[in-house]
Design a protein around this motif. Structure first.
Motif, PDB file in Angstrom:
ATOM      1  N   TYR A 113       0.843  -1.225   0.041  1.00 38.78           N
ATOM      2  CA  TYR A 113       0.117  -0.029  -0.064  1.00 38.78           C
ATOM      3  C   TYR A 113       0.896   1.142  -0.078  1.00 38.78           C
ATOM      4  N   TYR A 114       1.840   1.181   0.931  1.00 35.80           N
ATOM      5  CA  TYR A 114       2.605   2.376   0.804  1.00 35.80           C
ATOM      6  C   TYR A 114       3.774   2.642  -0.207  1.00 35.80           C
ATOM      7  N   ALA A 115       4.099   1.352  -0.715  1.00 36.23           N
ATOM      8  CA  ALA A 115       4.875   1.397  -1.889  1.00 36.23           C
ATOM      9  C   ALA A 115       4.217   1.838  -2.952  1.00 36.23           C
ATOM     10  N   GLN A 116       2.941   1.570  -3.198  1.00 36.08           N
ATOM     11  CA  GLN A 116       2.211   2.220  -4.306  1.00 36.08           C
ATOM     12  C   GLN A 116       2.208   3.722  -4.133  1.00 36.08           C
ATOM     13  N   SER A 117       2.019   4.347  -3.136  1.00 34.39           N
ATOM     14  CA  SER A 117       2.040   5.602  -2.996  1.00 34.39           C
ATOM     15  C   SER A 117       3.533   6.347  -3.516  1.00 34.39           C
ATOM     16  N   ILE A 118       4.453   5.528  -3.105  1.00 33.32           N
ATOM     17  CA  ILE A 118       5.772   6.019  -3.679  1.00 33.32           C
ATOM     18  C   ILE A 118       6.131   5.530  -5.187  1.00 33.32           C
ATOM     19  N   PHE A 119       6.051   4.431  -5.602  1.00 32.00           N
ATOM     20  CA  PHE A 119       6.223   3.742  -6.540  1.00 32.00           C
ATOM     21  C   PHE A 119       5.061   4.037  -7.589  1.00 32.00           C
ATOM     22  N   ASN A 120       5.092   5.145  -8.266  1.00 29.95           N
ATOM     23  CA  ASN A 120       3.913   5.516  -8.999  1.00 29.95           C
ATOM     24  C   ASN A 120       3.945   4.837 -10.435  1.00 29.95           C
ATOM     25  N   ASP A 121       3.212   3.765 -10.337  1.00 32.30           N
ATOM     26  CA  ASP A 121       2.904   3.093 -11.692  1.00 32.30           C
ATOM     27  C   ASP A 121       4.232   2.909 -12.481  1.00 32.30           C
ATOM     28  N   GLY A 122       5.187   2.488 -12.222  1.00 31.16           N
ATOM     29  CA  GLY A 122       6.407   2.183 -12.957  1.00 31.16           C
ATOM     30  C   GLY A 122       7.727   2.657 -12.085  1.00 31.16           C
ATOM     31  N   VAL A 123       8.843   1.836 -12.223  1.00 29.25           N
ATOM     32  CA  VAL A 123      10.107   1.992 -11.722  1.00 29.25           C
ATOM     33  C   VAL A 123      10.967   1.702 -12.624  1.00 29.25           C
ATOM     34  N   TYR A 124      12.221   2.655 -12.878  1.00 27.49           N
ATOM     35  CA  TYR A 124      13.338   2.384 -13.540  1.00 27.49           C
ATOM     36  C   TYR A 124      14.467   2.020 -12.607  1.00 27.49           C
ATOM     37  N   VAL A 125      15.173   1.079 -12.896  1.00 24.06           N
ATOM     38  CA  VAL A 125      16.212   0.581 -11.827  1.00 24.06           C
ATOM     39  C   VAL A 125      17.609   0.709 -12.642  1.00 24.06           C
ATOM     40  N   ASP A 126      18.602   1.469 -12.016  1.00 24.82           N
ATOM     41  CA  ASP A 126      19.765   1.401 -12.499  1.00 24.82           C
ATOM     42  C   ASP A 126      20.777   0.922 -11.492  1.00 24.82           C
ATOM     43  N   ILE A 127      21.756   0.114 -11.824  1.00 25.56           N
ATOM     44  CA  ILE A 127      22.599  -0.406 -10.890  1.00 25.56           C
ATOM     45  C   ILE A 127      24.043  -0.110 -11.547  1.00 25.56           C
ATOM     46  N   ILE A 128      24.803   0.138 -10.333  1.00 17.37           N
ATOM     47  CA  ILE A 128      26.295   0.693 -10.397  1.00 17.37           C
ATOM     48  C   ILE A 128      27.164  -0.668 -10.014  1.00 17.37           C
ATOM     49  N   MET A 129      27.677  -1.033 -10.991  1.00 19.82           N
ATOM     50  CA  MET A 129      28.254  -2.351 -10.810  1.00 19.82           C
ATOM     51  C   MET A 129      29.585  -2.345  -9.980  1.00 19.82           C
ATOM     52  N   ASN A 130      29.789  -3.382  -9.109  1.00 18.28           N
ATOM     53  CA  ASN A 130      31.059  -3.624  -8.443  1.00 18.28           C
ATOM     54  C   ASN A 130      32.301  -4.171  -9.375  1.00 18.28           C
ATOM     55  N   ALA A 131      33.149  -3.467  -9.474  1.00 20.17           N
ATOM     56  CA  ALA A 131      34.344  -3.840 -10.258  1.00 20.17           C
ATOM     57  C   ALA A 131      34.796  -5.340  -9.803  1.00 20.17           C
ATOM     58  N   SER A 132      34.852  -5.283  -8.618  1.00 15.34           N
ATOM     59  CA  SER A 132      35.621  -6.728  -8.100  1.00 15.34           C
ATOM     60  C   SER A 132      34.614  -7.855  -8.414  1.00 15.34           C
ATOM     61  N   VAL A 133      33.304  -7.712  -8.490  1.00 14.83           N
ATOM     62  CA  VAL A 133      32.574  -9.092  -8.622  1.00 14.83           C
ATOM     63  C   VAL A 133      31.470  -8.592  -9.959  1.00 14.83           C
ATOM     64  N   PRO A 134      31.939  -8.372 -11.241  1.00 21.07           N
ATOM     65  CA  PRO A 134      31.283  -7.986 -12.193  1.00 21.07           C
ATOM     66  C   PRO A 134      30.000  -8.880 -12.388  1.00 21.07           C
ATOM     67  N   GLU A 135      29.966 -10.225 -12.333  1.00 21.87           N
ATOM     68  CA  GLU A 135      28.812 -11.052 -12.468  1.00 21.87           C
ATOM     69  C   GLU A 135      27.736 -10.747 -11.515  1.00 21.87           C
ATOM     70  N   SER A 136      28.011 -10.214 -10.518  1.00 20.43           N
ATOM     71  CA  SER A 136      27.019  -9.706  -9.313  1.00 20.43           C
ATOM     72  C   SER A 136      25.874  -8.710  -9.816  1.00 20.43           C
ATOM     73  N   GLY A 137      26.608  -7.674 -10.659  1.00 21.71           N
ATOM     74  CA  GLY A 137      25.618  -6.694 -11.115  1.00 21.71           C
ATOM     75  C   GLY A 137      24.176  -7.223 -11.721  1.00 21.71           C
ATOM     76  N   SER A 138      24.343  -8.126 -12.631  1.00 16.02           N
ATOM     77  CA  SER A 138      23.067  -8.590 -13.104  1.00 16.02           C
ATOM     78  C   SER A 138      22.100  -9.542 -12.384  1.00 16.02           C
ATOM     79  N   MET A 139      22.908 -10.305 -11.250  1.00 13.51           N
ATOM     80  CA  MET A 139      22.172 -11.028 -10.051  1.00 13.51           C
ATOM     81  C   MET A 139      21.521 -10.031  -9.226  1.00 13.51           C
ATOM     82  N   VAL A 140      22.198  -8.783  -8.889  1.00  8.06           N
ATOM     83  CA  VAL A 140      21.435  -7.656  -7.860  1.00  8.06           C
ATOM     84  C   VAL A 140      20.275  -7.087  -8.826  1.00  8.06           C
ATOM     85  N   LYS A 141      20.686  -6.920  -9.975  1.00  7.04           N
ATOM     86  CA  LYS A 141      19.389  -6.063 -10.955  1.00  7.04           C
ATOM     87  C   LYS A 141      18.270  -7.122 -10.875  1.00  7.04           C
TER      88      LYS A 141
END
Length: 173
Positions: free
Chosen positions: A25-53
């Motif tokens: 309920y509260y998330a819907q008041s903040i996440f207004n019909d659509g979210v864009y996610v941007d991940i800044i990868m960690n260079a030490s574990v590059p494969e983690s970026g896609s997993m985190v995303k």
């Protein structure tokens, strides 16, 4: 007749309740019909970026009951910086070899939406996994899975924070 009246009074009493609202309920008041996610990868574990995303995307869809949008269409934006991922031994067997590892992840999360709500948090999560395998492939799979589980742990904290900020934002509109 008295039973029906008591049942009706109880239904009205419980429907008024204590004002509890689920996180979505509260998330819907903040996440207004659509979210864009941007991940800044960690260079030490590059494969983690896609997993985190992937883990974050699943949380937005399943836990926040929102949808993922392109940057142009989104009304809410999450920028997640994978600040660190560490693997540390936490237990040893009788021969002195590592038997359990702990994966720690630290996520810096910046949220903003088109209504002007924004906040920054730094959350950490951890997950322990067994290292008693003869195959390095299996151990590597467990290591990667532990990153996903540690991310889920950090996102659980974020979900609570969204509920707090969502309630705050909802009351001050």
């Amino acid at each position: 007749m008295m039973k029906k009246l008591c049942f009706f009074v109880l239904c009205v009493f419980f429907s008024m309740g204590c004002g509890y609202q689920p996180v979505s309920y509260y998330a819907q008041s903040i996440f207004n019909d659509g979210v864009y996610v941007d991940i800044i990868m960690n260079a030490s574990v590059p494969e983690s970026g896609s997993m985190v995303k992937d883990t974050v995307n699943n949380a937005i869809i399943k836990r926040f009951a929102s949808s993922l949008k392109s940057k142009d269409e989104a009304k809410s934006f999450l920028k997640i910086n994978v600040q660190s991922i560490t693997q540390t031994p936490v237990a040893y067997n009788q021969q002195g070899f590592v038997s359990y590892y702990r994966t720690n992840i630290v996520l810096g999360i910046h949220f903003e939406n088109i209504n002007g709500a924004n906040f920054d948090v730094i959350n950490s999560g951890y997950y322990d996994y067994s290292a008693d395998f003869t195959s390095t492939l299996v151990l590597d799979q467990y290591r990667l899975e532990s990153i996903t589980q540690a991310t889920n742990s950090a996102l659980d904290k974020f979900i609570s924070q969204v509920a707090y900020y969502g309630e705050f934002y909802d009351e001050n509109r």
